[in-house]
Design a protein around this motif. Structure first.
Motif, PDB file in Angstrom:
ATOM      1  N   ARG A 220       0.685  -1.227   0.017  1.00 30.19           N
ATOM      2  CA  ARG A 220      -0.087  -0.079  -0.273  1.00 30.19           C
ATOM      3  C   ARG A 220       0.751   1.319   0.207  1.00 30.19           C
ATOM      4  NH1 ARG A 220      -3.260   1.138   4.578  1.00 30.19           N
ATOM      5  NH2 ARG A 220      -3.257  -1.134   5.270  1.00 30.19           N
ATOM      6  N   ALA A 221       2.247   1.010   0.147  1.00 31.14           N
ATOM      7  CA  ALA A 221       2.969   2.254   0.436  1.00 31.14           C
ATOM      8  C   ALA A 221       3.257   3.008  -0.981  1.00 31.14           C
ATOM      9  CB  ALA A 221       4.329   1.796   0.871  1.00 31.14           C
ATOM     10  N   VAL A 222       3.738   4.092  -0.811  1.00 33.03           N
ATOM     11  CA  VAL A 222       4.255   5.115  -1.855  1.00 33.03           C
ATOM     12  C   VAL A 222       5.362   4.632  -2.503  1.00 33.03           C
ATOM     13  CG1 VAL A 222       4.541   7.516  -2.529  1.00 33.03           C
ATOM     14  CG2 VAL A 222       2.847   7.044  -0.762  1.00 33.03           C
ATOM     15  N   ARG A 223       5.251   4.416  -3.602  1.00 33.19           N
ATOM     16  CA  ARG A 223       6.688   4.061  -4.125  1.00 33.19           C
ATOM     17  C   ARG A 223       7.092   5.063  -5.640  1.00 33.19           C
ATOM     18  NH1 ARG A 223       6.835  -1.620  -4.690  1.00 33.19           N
ATOM     19  NH2 ARG A 223       5.013  -1.841  -3.358  1.00 33.19           N
ATOM     20  N   ARG A 224       8.306   5.326  -5.866  1.00 31.31           N
ATOM     21  CA  ARG A 224       8.900   6.074  -6.865  1.00 31.31           C
ATOM     22  C   ARG A 224       8.920   4.927  -8.192  1.00 31.31           C
ATOM     23  NH1 ARG A 224      13.354   8.502  -7.080  1.00 31.31           N
ATOM     24  NH2 ARG A 224      14.157   7.591  -5.157  1.00 31.31           N
ATOM     25  N   ALA A 236       0.066  12.861 -19.665  1.00 30.32           N
ATOM     26  CA  ALA A 236      -1.257  13.291 -19.272  1.00 30.32           C
ATOM     27  C   ALA A 236      -2.127  11.941 -18.957  1.00 30.32           C
ATOM     28  CB  ALA A 236      -1.937  14.064 -20.337  1.00 30.32           C
ATOM     29  N   ALA A 237      -1.935  10.838 -19.628  1.00 30.44           N
ATOM     30  CA  ALA A 237      -2.779   9.956 -19.588  1.00 30.44           C
ATOM     31  C   ALA A 237      -2.225   9.028 -18.159  1.00 30.44           C
ATOM     32  CB  ALA A 237      -2.483   8.773 -20.615  1.00 30.44           C
ATOM     33  N   LEU A 238      -1.072   9.099 -18.024  1.00 26.95           N
ATOM     34  CA  LEU A 238      -0.469   8.659 -16.763  1.00 26.95           C
ATOM     35  C   LEU A 238      -1.044   9.148 -15.446  1.00 26.95           C
ATOM     36  CD1 LEU A 238       3.417   7.948 -18.000  1.00 26.95           C
ATOM     37  CD2 LEU A 238       1.674   6.339 -17.670  1.00 26.95           C
ATOM     38  N   ARG A 239      -1.012  10.469 -15.647  1.00 26.58           N
ATOM     39  CA  ARG A 239      -1.479  11.453 -14.432  1.00 26.58           C
ATOM     40  C   ARG A 239      -3.125  11.207 -14.124  1.00 26.58           C
ATOM     41  NH1 ARG A 239       0.532  16.815 -15.904  1.00 26.58           N
ATOM     42  NH2 ARG A 239       2.602  16.358 -15.249  1.00 26.58           N
ATOM     43  N   ALA A 243      -4.072   5.551  -9.231  1.00 23.29           N
ATOM     44  CA  ALA A 243      -2.772   5.336  -8.041  1.00 23.29           C
ATOM     45  C   ALA A 243      -1.533   6.396  -8.287  1.00 23.29           C
ATOM     46  CB  ALA A 243      -2.400   3.951  -8.242  1.00 23.29           C
ATOM     47  N   VAL A 244      -1.756   7.047  -9.573  1.00 17.42           N
ATOM     48  CA  VAL A 244      -0.538   7.904  -9.431  1.00 17.42           C
ATOM     49  C   VAL A 244      -0.760   9.411  -8.936  1.00 17.42           C
ATOM     50  CG1 VAL A 244       0.745   9.249 -11.636  1.00 17.42           C
ATOM     51  CG2 VAL A 244       0.088   6.940 -11.965  1.00 17.42           C
ATOM     52  N   ARG A 245       0.153   9.658  -8.261  1.00 17.70           N
ATOM     53  CA  ARG A 245       0.076  11.059  -7.376  1.00 17.70           C
ATOM     54  C   ARG A 245       0.791  12.170  -8.063  1.00 17.70           C
ATOM     55  NH1 ARG A 245       1.461  11.028  -1.880  1.00 17.70           N
ATOM     56  NH2 ARG A 245       0.682   9.310  -0.707  1.00 17.70           N
ATOM     57  N   GLU A 246       1.874  11.647  -8.676  1.00 14.59           N
ATOM     58  CA  GLU A 246       2.819  12.625  -9.280  1.00 14.59           C
ATOM     59  C   GLU A 246       3.144  12.046 -10.600  1.00 14.59           C
ATOM     60  OE1 GLU A 246       4.721  13.930  -5.510  1.00 14.59           O
ATOM     61  OE2 GLU A 246       5.946  14.392  -7.178  1.00 14.59           O
ATOM     62  N   ALA A 247       3.475  12.853 -11.688  1.00 17.09           N
ATOM     63  CA  ALA A 247       3.949  12.677 -13.143  1.00 17.09           C
ATOM     64  C   ALA A 247       4.562  13.585 -13.623  1.00 17.09           C
ATOM     65  CB  ALA A 247       2.910  11.923 -13.912  1.00 17.09           C
ATOM     66  N   ARG A 248       5.927  13.421 -14.210  1.00 10.78           N
ATOM     67  CA  ARG A 248       6.612  14.310 -14.902  1.00 10.78           C
ATOM     68  C   ARG A 248       7.441  13.557 -15.850  1.00 10.78           C
ATOM     69  NH1 ARG A 248      11.570  15.130 -13.047  1.00 10.78           N
ATOM     70  NH2 ARG A 248      11.945  13.896 -10.896  1.00 10.78           N
ATOM     71  N   HIS A 255       8.751   9.901 -14.728  1.00 13.79           N
ATOM     72  CA  HIS A 255       8.870   9.674 -13.400  1.00 13.79           C
ATOM     73  C   HIS A 255       7.657   9.845 -12.501  1.00 13.79           C
ATOM     74  CE1 HIS A 255      13.370  10.446 -14.407  1.00 13.79           C
ATOM     75  NE2 HIS A 255      12.905  11.495 -15.062  1.00 13.79           N
ATOM     76  N   LEU A 256       7.429   8.701 -11.897  1.00 14.33           N
ATOM     77  CA  LEU A 256       6.310   8.824 -11.293  1.00 14.33           C
ATOM     78  C   LEU A 256       6.057   8.565  -9.690  1.00 14.33           C
ATOM     79  CD1 LEU A 256       4.593   6.262 -13.864  1.00 14.33           C
ATOM     80  CD2 LEU A 256       4.293   8.937 -14.015  1.00 14.33           C
ATOM     81  N   VAL A 257       5.230   8.953  -8.992  1.00 12.25           N
ATOM     82  CA  VAL A 257       4.843   8.624  -7.837  1.00 12.25           C
ATOM     83  C   VAL A 257       3.646   7.738  -7.462  1.00 12.25           C
ATOM     84  CG1 VAL A 257       4.735   9.282  -5.152  1.00 12.25           C
ATOM     85  CG2 VAL A 257       6.466  10.343  -6.929  1.00 12.25           C
ATOM     86  N   VAL A 258       3.574   6.519  -6.998  1.00 14.74           N
ATOM     87  CA  VAL A 258       2.418   5.647  -7.320  1.00 14.74           C
ATOM     88  C   VAL A 258       2.204   5.208  -5.933  1.00 14.74           C
ATOM     89  CG1 VAL A 258       1.399   3.558  -8.256  1.00 14.74           C
ATOM     90  CG2 VAL A 258       3.206   5.046  -9.460  1.00 14.74           C
ATOM     91  N   GLU A 259       0.914   5.266  -5.465  1.00 15.91           N
ATOM     92  CA  GLU A 259       0.392   4.715  -4.410  1.00 15.91           C
ATOM     93  C   GLU A 259      -0.429   3.442  -4.417  1.00 15.91           C
ATOM     94  OE1 GLU A 259      -1.604   7.507  -1.766  1.00 15.91           O
ATOM     95  OE2 GLU A 259      -1.819   6.110  -0.411  1.00 15.91           O
ATOM     96  N   GLY A 260      -0.073   2.383  -3.625  1.00 12.89           N
ATOM     97  CA  GLY A 260      -0.662   1.005  -3.875  1.00 12.89           C
ATOM     98  C   GLY A 260      -0.412   0.465  -5.233  1.00 12.89           C
TER      99      GLY A 260
END
Ligand SMILES: Nc1ncnc2c1ncn2[C@@H]1O[C@H](COP(=O)(O)OP(=O)(O)OP(=O)(O)O)[C@@H](O)[C@H]1O
Ligand SMILES: [Mg+2]
Length: 297
Positions: A220-224, A236-239, A243-248, A255-260
């Motif tokens: 469940r944790a946040v991972r990069r 835009a599609a990834l964002r 589950a995606v918290r950040e995308a650039r 580079h993504l930050v994903v939760e769960g």
């Protein structure tokens, strides 16, 4: 399988103030159980109840099926206990103290005591009064482990230990678990709990917030995650994936930050031609901090 530690609505009030409220815990045998929570959450209170040193105001606790009040001595015979404020007679040397405690327990395997002292790098010839805080803590750990108890109950065991000794101590905990023992330990150090515990519980204001396997918490944790695409990443599609918290992106890499779970993300990304996936270790700390401060997921 027999349960190592069980509590039922375990409650402790000091005067009228509740320090622990309706705790229901079930710790299976043969696991390392991390007990976490902010200062004043009730960890030490729980541990002293489990060790039979406090009487519950309500509810009950059992060690291997023995009630810690009604069958206190039997329950205590199965535990190794390290108090949070371990203190011993200052006049004895470490060796004299360990012999004394060993004799009280009806004799212990001397070679195992030697082994523990060596692993933790403790000079037992020094008087306790002359030991540093960390070295005194080592003595506390040795007395908790030395009779090879079925259940180890340890209140902040690594407090004051240097990093090398901490690592050695975590090795001892894993070995105890691998021999079939159960280790219940409280801690403030998330890294060490993550490294050694099979299950964790988080306590807040005397109430249990969560009990979970470390594996599930990690899921469940946040991972990069970095995804390398054949062409420009579809940011835009990834964002838009829940589950995606950040995308650039930089170049062909998103580079993504994903939760769960990553399942939804991969379904969206795959048709765009993913060449490479780099995942970084999940960050449990964020989850813990959220539980600590809000008590919520
Ligand atoms: N002997 C006591 N008399 C009165 N209140 C107490 C006593 N011992 C603990 N408390 C209170 O009970 C609550 C829980 O304390 P406890 O020591 O169990 O917390 P803890 O989780 O071990 O905290 P820490 O991380 O600081 O060690 C606190 O509010 C504390 O002030
Ligand atoms: Mg405490």
């Amino acid at each position: 399988m027999e349960t190592a530690i069980r509590t039922r609505r375990l409650t402790k009030r000091y005067r009228t103030r509740p320090a622990l409220q309706d705790l229901d815990l079930e710790v299976p045998r043969n696991v390392v159980f991390g007990y976490l929570g902010p200062n004043g959450a009730g960890k030490t209170t729980t541990i002293r109840l489990l060790a039979g040193l406090l009487r519950p105001s309500a509810g009950s606790a059992e060690i291997l099926g023995r009630d810690t009040v009604r069958r206190r001595e039997e329950a205590q015979r199965h535990i190794g206990y390290l108090p949070g404020d371990f203190a011993v007679y200052r006049d004895l040397t470490g060796e004299q103290y360990l012999r004394f405690i060993g004799n009280l327990r009806g004799g212990v395997d001397r070679s195992f005591v030697d082994h523990l002292a060596k692993r933790l790098d403790l000079d037992r010839s020094v008087r306790v009064g002359g030991l540093s805080h960390g070295n005194r803590q080592k003595l506390g750990i040795i007395q908790a482990f030395m009779h090879r108890p079925d259940v180890l109950i340890l209140d902040e065991p690594t407090a004051g230990l240097d990093p090398l000794i901490q690592r050695e101590f975590l090795g001892l905990v894993r070995e105890a678990r691998d021999e079939g023992r159960t280790v219940f330990l409280s801690s403030h150090i998330l890294d060490e709990v993550e490294a050694v515990a099979d299950m964790v519980a988080i306590l807040r204001h005397g109430r249990l917030v969560v009990v979970e396997s470390v594996e599930n918490l990690k899921a469940r944790a946040v991972r990069r995650i970095d995804l390398v695409f054949e062409g420009p990443p579809p940011v835009a599609a990834l964002r838009a994936v829940p589950a995606v918290r950040e995308a650039r992106s930089t170049g062909h890499t998103a580079h993504l930050v994903v939760e769960g779970s990553m399942a939804g993300l991969l379904a969206v990304a795959a048709p765009h031609g993913v060449e490479h996936v780099v995942t970084h270790e999940p960050n449990l700390e964020e989850i813990f901090v959220r539980y600590y401060t809000t008590g919520k997921v």
